[in-house]
Design a protein around this motif. Structure first.
Motif, PDB file in Angstrom:
ATOM      1  N   TYR A 127     -12.980  11.350  -7.694  1.00  0.00           N
ATOM      2  CA  TYR A 127     -11.671  11.965  -7.409  1.00  0.00           C
ATOM      3  C   TYR A 127     -10.821  12.035  -8.684  1.00  0.00           C
ATOM      4  O   TYR A 127     -10.229  13.071  -9.004  1.00  0.00           O
ATOM      5  N   GLY A 182      -2.847   1.966  -2.066  1.00  0.00           N
ATOM      6  CA  GLY A 182      -3.138   2.210  -0.655  1.00  0.00           C
ATOM      7  C   GLY A 182      -4.057   3.394  -0.440  1.00  0.00           C
ATOM      8  O   GLY A 182      -4.723   3.502   0.584  1.00  0.00           O
ATOM      9  N   CYS A 183      -4.088   4.300  -1.418  1.00  0.00           N
ATOM     10  CA  CYS A 183      -4.955   5.478  -1.320  1.00  0.00           C
ATOM     11  C   CYS A 183      -5.304   5.935  -2.732  1.00  0.00           C
ATOM     12  O   CYS A 183      -4.757   5.437  -3.719  1.00  0.00           O
ATOM     13  N   MET A 184      -6.203   6.904  -2.837  1.00  0.00           N
ATOM     14  CA  MET A 184      -6.664   7.343  -4.150  1.00  0.00           C
ATOM     15  C   MET A 184      -5.552   7.990  -4.970  1.00  0.00           C
ATOM     16  O   MET A 184      -5.521   7.853  -6.192  1.00  0.00           O
ATOM     17  N   ASP A 185      -4.631   8.677  -4.298  1.00  0.00           N
ATOM     18  CA  ASP A 185      -3.498   9.285  -5.008  1.00  0.00           C
ATOM     19  C   ASP A 185      -2.701   8.248  -5.793  1.00  0.00           C
ATOM     20  O   ASP A 185      -2.169   8.543  -6.862  1.00  0.00           O
ATOM     21  N   HIS A 186      -2.601   7.050  -5.239  1.00  0.00           N
ATOM     22  CA  HIS A 186      -1.816   6.010  -5.906  1.00  0.00           C
ATOM     23  C   HIS A 186      -2.409   5.637  -7.262  1.00  0.00           C
ATOM     24  O   HIS A 186      -1.673   5.346  -8.209  1.00  0.00           O
ATOM     25  N   GLU A 208     -11.675   0.424   2.357  1.00  0.00           N
ATOM     26  CA  GLU A 208     -10.811   1.596   2.543  1.00  0.00           C
ATOM     27  C   GLU A 208     -11.002   2.617   1.430  1.00  0.00           C
ATOM     28  O   GLU A 208     -10.838   3.825   1.639  1.00  0.00           O
ATOM     29  N   ILE A 209     -11.302   2.134   0.233  1.00  0.00           N
ATOM     30  CA  ILE A 209     -11.583   3.015  -0.905  1.00  0.00           C
ATOM     31  C   ILE A 209     -12.879   2.537  -1.553  1.00  0.00           C
ATOM     32  O   ILE A 209     -13.044   1.348  -1.827  1.00  0.00           O
ATOM     33  N   VAL A 260      -7.819  -2.775  -0.639  1.00  0.00           N
ATOM     34  CA  VAL A 260      -8.407  -1.450  -0.370  1.00  0.00           C
ATOM     35  C   VAL A 260      -9.882  -1.408  -0.747  1.00  0.00           C
ATOM     36  O   VAL A 260     -10.660  -0.640  -0.180  1.00  0.00           O
ATOM     37  N   LYS A 308       0.804  -1.231   0.000  1.00  0.00           N
ATOM     38  CA  LYS A 308       0.000   0.000   0.000  1.00  0.00           C
ATOM     39  C   LYS A 308       0.840   1.286   0.000  1.00  0.00           C
ATOM     40  O   LYS A 308       0.455   2.287   0.599  1.00  0.00           O
TER      41      LYS A 308
END
Length: 253
Positions: free
Chosen positions: A243, A207-211, A234-235, A229, A181
């Motif tokens: 986004y 691991g997050c939306m930025d990725h 988590e997402i 995720v 992540k």
């Protein structure tokens, strides 16, 4: 603008349950595959990837039955892989309801399987999965048998060959990044995108939306795949797409 970027949840199935690990080990249960598939289809996932990580003959029959059940509850393209050793396995999974098949170890062991699938069903049906790890010498080497066995094949060489043989797209998983992540292997993804003329799916590291944004903007990926995720909430896929759209990425809402 080009084609819309795709968001793809991945279900790794073992003994009838969805599992997820880190760096291909330490698996934990993530829920019922059929119910997860239904949820992802309803949430606006662009495709679904379904991988059988149990290679026993008994597991294969169970898995084929499950492929049929999943196909009945989703209305998005459906890629199935794992345990494919011969052309007959490909036919069996397509007959069960898969739209595409993902081959990895079998493709490395018998490269002309790629040619045969593409010639028989069209290149769009053949997804070549490549699991690779960057080693101490700075080179990316391809692995088989679910990441347990290293080959002498280098990532870019093998990717070029599978594209030349007629694969419709490449599903590239960085074993270094899998489940950690910390982001996708964007440098390697960009190299692949520049090297081959077929779509590249990024896998390993979300691991997050930025990725996801980075996989498209820096890694030049055509699609991004993730598992935990999404499985553990988590997402959420609708929020992720909103986004990405706000960041200027073309996605299907």
């Amino acid at each position: 603008m080009g084609l819309a970027k795709r968001i793809i949840p991945c279900l790794d199935v073992k003994d009838g349950a969805t599992v997820k690990g880190v760096n291909f080990v330490n698996l934990r249960n993530a829920g019922d595959p059929v119910e997860l598939a239904r949820q992802y289809s309803n949430q606006g996932a662009d495709e679904l990837v379904f991988l059988d990580i149990t290679a026993s003959a008994d597991g294969r029959k169970t898995f084929t039955d499950m492929v049929g059940k999943v196909a009945q509850v989703i209305n998005i393209p459906f890629t199935v892989g794992g345990g494919i050793n011969a052309f007959e396995d490909v036919e069996r999974l397509l007959f069960a309801g898969a739209d595409k098949v993902s081959i990895n170890s079998a493709a490395i062991r018998t490269p002309n399987l790629i040619d045969k699938i593409s010639a028989s069903f069209g290149s769009q049906v053949c997804v070549c999965a490549i699991d690779a790890r960057m080693e101490a010498d700075g080179q990316w080497y391809c692995y088989v048998k679910g990441g347990r066995e290293r080959t002498d094949l280098k990532l870019l060489d093998w990717a070029t060959e599978v594209a030349d043989r007629g694969a419709g797209e490449i599903l590239f998983t960085s074993m270094n990044h899998d489940g950690v992540k910390q982001g996708f292997a964007n440098d390697a993804l960009a190299m692949l995108a520049d090297k081959v003329k077929i779509p590249v799916i990024a896998s390993g590291g979300a691991g997050c939306m930025d990725h996801f944004y980075d996989a498209f903007a820096k890694g030049k990926a055509d699609a991004a795949l993730a598992a935990s995720v999404f499985h553990f909430g988590e997402i959420k896929i609708p929020k992720l797409k909103e986004y990405l759209k706000q960041k200027g990425v073309k996605v299907r809402i």
